[in-house]
Design an enzyme around this catalytic site. Structure first.
Site, PDB file in Angstrom:
ATOM      1  N   GLY A   1       1.032  -1.251   0.357  1.00  0.00           N
ATOM      2  CA  GLY A   1      -0.034  -0.100   0.030  1.00  0.00           C
ATOM      3  C   GLY A   1       1.094   0.687   0.019  1.00  0.00           C
ATOM      4  O   GLY A   1      -0.031   2.437   0.330  1.00  0.00           O
TER       5      GLY A   1
ATOM      6  N   TRP B   1       2.128   2.691  -2.930  1.00  0.00           N
ATOM      7  CA  TRP B   1       1.344   3.616  -3.633  1.00  0.00           C
ATOM      8  C   TRP B   1       0.015   4.610  -3.174  1.00  0.00           C
ATOM      9  O   TRP B   1       0.220   5.834  -3.306  1.00  0.00           O
ATOM     10  CB  TRP B   1       1.877   2.964  -5.052  1.00  0.00           C
ATOM     11  CG  TRP B   1       3.304   2.713  -5.868  1.00  0.00           C
ATOM     12  CD1 TRP B   1       3.890   3.167  -4.722  1.00  0.00           C
ATOM     13  CD2 TRP B   1       2.986   3.233  -6.923  1.00  0.00           C
ATOM     14  NE1 TRP B   1       5.356   2.713  -5.889  1.00  0.00           N
ATOM     15  CE2 TRP B   1       5.237   2.966  -7.171  1.00  0.00           C
ATOM     16  CE3 TRP B   1       2.606   3.127  -8.312  1.00  0.00           C
ATOM     17  CZ2 TRP B   1       5.570   2.514  -8.490  1.00  0.00           C
ATOM     18  CZ3 TRP B   1       2.840   2.944  -9.497  1.00  0.00           C
ATOM     19  CH2 TRP B   1       4.615   3.063  -9.375  1.00  0.00           C
TER      20      TRP B   1
ATOM     21  N   ASP C   1      -6.041  -4.821  -4.914  1.00  0.00           N
ATOM     22  CA  ASP C   1      -4.544  -6.419  -5.360  1.00  0.00           C
ATOM     23  C   ASP C   1      -4.873  -7.718  -5.106  1.00  0.00           C
ATOM     24  O   ASP C   1      -6.167  -7.535  -4.433  1.00  0.00           O
ATOM     25  CB  ASP C   1      -3.344  -5.904  -3.782  1.00  0.00           C
ATOM     26  CG  ASP C   1      -2.127  -6.571  -3.865  1.00  0.00           C
ATOM     27  OD1 ASP C   1      -1.408  -6.234  -4.842  1.00  0.00           O
ATOM     28  OD2 ASP C   1      -1.922  -7.986  -4.041  1.00  0.00           O
TER      29      ASP C   1
ATOM     30  N   ASP D   1      -8.295 -10.078  -8.751  1.00  0.00           N
ATOM     31  CA  ASP D   1      -7.324  -9.957  -9.715  1.00  0.00           C
ATOM     32  C   ASP D   1      -7.171  -8.919 -10.838  1.00  0.00           C
ATOM     33  O   ASP D   1      -8.480  -9.426 -11.678  1.00  0.00           O
ATOM     34  CB  ASP D   1      -6.819 -11.488 -10.232  1.00  0.00           C
ATOM     35  CG  ASP D   1      -6.139 -12.335 -11.191  1.00  0.00           C
ATOM     36  OD1 ASP D   1      -5.443 -11.574 -11.958  1.00  0.00           O
ATOM     37  OD2 ASP D   1      -6.232 -13.696 -11.484  1.00  0.00           O
TER      38      ASP D   1
ATOM     39  N   ASP E   1       2.335  -0.818 -10.551  1.00  0.00           N
ATOM     40  CA  ASP E   1       3.144  -1.444 -10.033  1.00  0.00           C
ATOM     41  C   ASP E   1       3.652  -2.787  -9.765  1.00  0.00           C
ATOM     42  O   ASP E   1       3.839  -3.295  -9.128  1.00  0.00           O
ATOM     43  CB  ASP E   1       3.529  -0.655  -8.432  1.00  0.00           C
ATOM     44  CG  ASP E   1       4.835  -0.977  -7.523  1.00  0.00           C
ATOM     45  OD1 ASP E   1       6.065  -1.342  -8.895  1.00  0.00           O
ATOM     46  OD2 ASP E   1       5.342  -0.776  -7.201  1.00  0.00           O
TER      47      ASP E   1
ATOM     48  N   LYS F   1       4.933  -0.904 -14.180  1.00  0.00           N
ATOM     49  CA  LYS F   1       5.604  -0.706 -14.056  1.00  0.00           C
ATOM     50  C   LYS F   1       6.270  -1.566 -15.401  1.00  0.00           C
ATOM     51  O   LYS F   1       5.239  -2.749 -15.689  1.00  0.00           O
ATOM     52  CB  LYS F   1       6.193  -2.262 -12.511  1.00  0.00           C
ATOM     53  CG  LYS F   1       7.508  -2.600 -12.392  1.00  0.00           C
ATOM     54  CD  LYS F   1       7.458  -3.438 -12.193  1.00  0.00           C
ATOM     55  CE  LYS F   1       6.902  -3.791 -10.308  1.00  0.00           C
ATOM     56  NZ  LYS F   1       8.011  -3.341  -9.268  1.00  0.00           N
TER      57      LYS F   1
HETATM   58  N1  SAM Z   1       2.920  -0.556  -5.142  1.00  0.00           N
HETATM   59  C1  SAM Z   1       2.888  -1.653  -4.431  1.00  0.00           C
HETATM   60  C2  SAM Z   1       3.635  -0.969  -3.123  1.00  0.00           C
HETATM   61  O1  SAM Z   1       4.152   0.795  -3.384  1.00  0.00           O
HETATM   62  O2  SAM Z   1       3.412  -1.049  -1.596  1.00  0.00           O
HETATM   63  C3  SAM Z   1       3.875  -2.833  -4.541  1.00  0.00           C
HETATM   64  C4  SAM Z   1       3.373  -3.025  -5.019  1.00  0.00           C
HETATM   65  S1  SAM Z   1       4.055  -5.213  -5.513  1.00  0.00           S
HETATM   66  C5  SAM Z   1       5.764  -5.352  -6.235  1.00  0.00           C
HETATM   67  C6  SAM Z   1       3.508  -6.604  -6.274  1.00  0.00           C
HETATM   68  C7  SAM Z   1       1.756  -6.021  -6.246  1.00  0.00           C
HETATM   69  O3  SAM Z   1       1.484  -6.737  -7.533  1.00  0.00           O
HETATM   70  C8  SAM Z   1       1.762  -7.368  -4.914  1.00  0.00           C
HETATM   71  O4  SAM Z   1       0.478  -6.931  -3.562  1.00  0.00           O
HETATM   72  C9  SAM Z   1       0.775  -8.184  -6.040  1.00  0.00           C
HETATM   73  O5  SAM Z   1      -0.132  -9.514  -4.668  1.00  0.00           O
HETATM   74  C10 SAM Z   1       0.118  -7.969  -6.481  1.00  0.00           C
HETATM   75  N2  SAM Z   1      -0.309  -8.822  -8.314  1.00  0.00           N
HETATM   76  C11 SAM Z   1       0.829  -9.219  -8.539  1.00  0.00           C
HETATM   77  N3  SAM Z   1      -0.160 -10.288  -9.405  1.00  0.00           N
HETATM   78  C12 SAM Z   1      -1.207  -9.705  -9.147  1.00  0.00           C
HETATM   79  C13 SAM Z   1      -3.055  -9.966 -10.410  1.00  0.00           C
HETATM   80  N4  SAM Z   1      -2.638 -10.567 -11.184  1.00  0.00           N
HETATM   81  N5  SAM Z   1      -3.777  -8.976  -9.460  1.00  0.00           N
HETATM   82  C14 SAM Z   1      -3.661  -8.269  -8.469  1.00  0.00           C
HETATM   83  N6  SAM Z   1      -2.728  -7.204  -8.003  1.00  0.00           N
HETATM   84  C15 SAM Z   1      -1.159  -8.442  -8.321  1.00  0.00           C
END
Ligand code: SAM
Length: 312
Positions: free
Chosen positions: A53, A55, A88, A104, A129, A169
């Site tokens: 969280g 961002w 997320d 998702d 991200d 990203k």
């Molecule tokens: N921007 C976030 C922060 O600043 O706290 C960090 C994000 S983290 C690098 C990547 C996130 O992408 C993870 O929490 C993961 O659960 C989520 N994620 C990956 N695939 C996903 C999907 N298909 N749908 C939703 N979230 C997804």
């Protein structure tokens, strides 16, 4: 060196804790905003792949700061308070002022839920991200990352308002230019940004896409069209690349098993024109301890196992 000592040496990791950000990634969005001013004038934002969280925290803090400044300057009570939606797969601890959806982003139902929350309004900004669990298989990781980005784009095409901004990203890998070209269809400006807080050793970067403009006749629903409906789409929505077969029907079919003596020709074994230079099975052969010397190679066995050389 263990994880803890590495984390201690990471200035952004330490600063995140000091300043109350949930993750060091907060600095990536802060630095992108400092450079491109993407949060200026934003009142509705969507944070895709938001957990844990940081961002969303950046969005709440900066959008609220902007809102308070505007309110002071204009003493205008018709101003709309910022609206932020975070999505997320993982559950996320609540953040004041942020609506959360656990889902998702590759699933069409999630996109529909976001749209429902916006209640037919459009977002000024979508950020993503998203990162898959890295497998270490580079091609696989890059492919999954690009699929996440395309899923984020699908959602964006449905909810972003004209001239809006999309930040996501991206992995700077071999075919990244294809993704840039796909994004350029929808945005006047597509820039690849590498915030200083993103490690140099990582091939992660962020596309900053500005001035959203859906091409005339483009229907975002076409991205979710099933094959059976696809043929009904027109123009830019339904381009199908021509499929050309090379060779004529008199030539053998690659999926058929033919007898060894084919078309009157007697079968004769031929050596490969070029043997593999560094075959994966070389090590196994070097470990092969041939027993029963003098016997035909097909009956050689691996010491301590029932495998024969034909198993390779
Ligand atoms: N921007 C976030 C922060 O600043 O706290 C960090 C994000 S983290 C690098 C990547 C996130 O992408 C993870 O929490 C993961 O659960 C989520 N994620 C990956 N695939 C996903 C999907 N298909 N749908 C939703 N979230 C997804």
């Amino acid at each position: 060196m263990g994880k803890t000592s590495k984390d201690k040496r990471d200035i952004y990791y330490r600063k995140a804790k000091e300043e109350g950000w949930r993750a060091r990634s907060a600095f990536k969005l802060l630095q992108i905003d400092d450079k491109f001013n993407i949060l200026h004038g934003v009142t509705k934002a969507v944070d895709l792949c938001a957990a844990p969280g940081s961002w969303s925290q950046v969005l709440t803090r900066r959008l609220n700061e902007n809102y308070e400044k505007l309110k002071e300057a204009k003493s205008d009570c018709t101003l709309i308070a910022p609206k932020i939606i975070a999505v997320d797969l993982q559950a996320m601890a609540p953040i004041e002022g942020v609506i959360q959806i656990q889902g998702d982003i590759t699933n069409i139902n999630t996109a529909e839920q976001i749209i429902a929350y916006f209640d037919n309004e459009q977002a000024d900004l979508v950020v993503c991200d998203g990162a898959p669990d890295v497998t270490g298989l580079h091609d696989m990781d890059i492919y999954i990352q690009s699929q996440l980005l395309l899923s984020a784009l699908r959602i964006t095409l449905r909810i972003l308002k004209p001239k809006g901004t999309f930040v996501a990203k991206i992995f700077r890998a071999k075919d990244v230019t294809l993704l840039y070209s796909q994004l350029k269809i929808f945005f006047t400006s597509v820039i690849c940004a590498k915030p200083l807080s993103s490690r140099n050793s990582s091939f992660e970067a962020f596309v900053v896409c500005r001035d959203f403009n859906l091409p005339e006749d483009f229907n975002p629903d076409s991205l979710d069209t099933s094959i059976s409906e696809f043929s009904k789409l027109k123009g830019v929505n339904g381009y199908i690349a021509p499929f050309v077969i090379c060779g004529d029907l008199s030539q053998p079919d690659s999926d058929t098993s033919y007898p060894l003596d084919f078309e009157g020709q007697k079968f004769e074994y031929c050596k490969p024109t070029q043997s593999p230079i560094n075959p994966a099975y070389e090590e196994a052969i070097s470990l092969l301890s041939v027993i029963n010397l003098g016997k035909d190679s097909a009956s050689c066995t691996l010491q301590g196992s029932s495998m024969t050389i034909d198993d390779f």
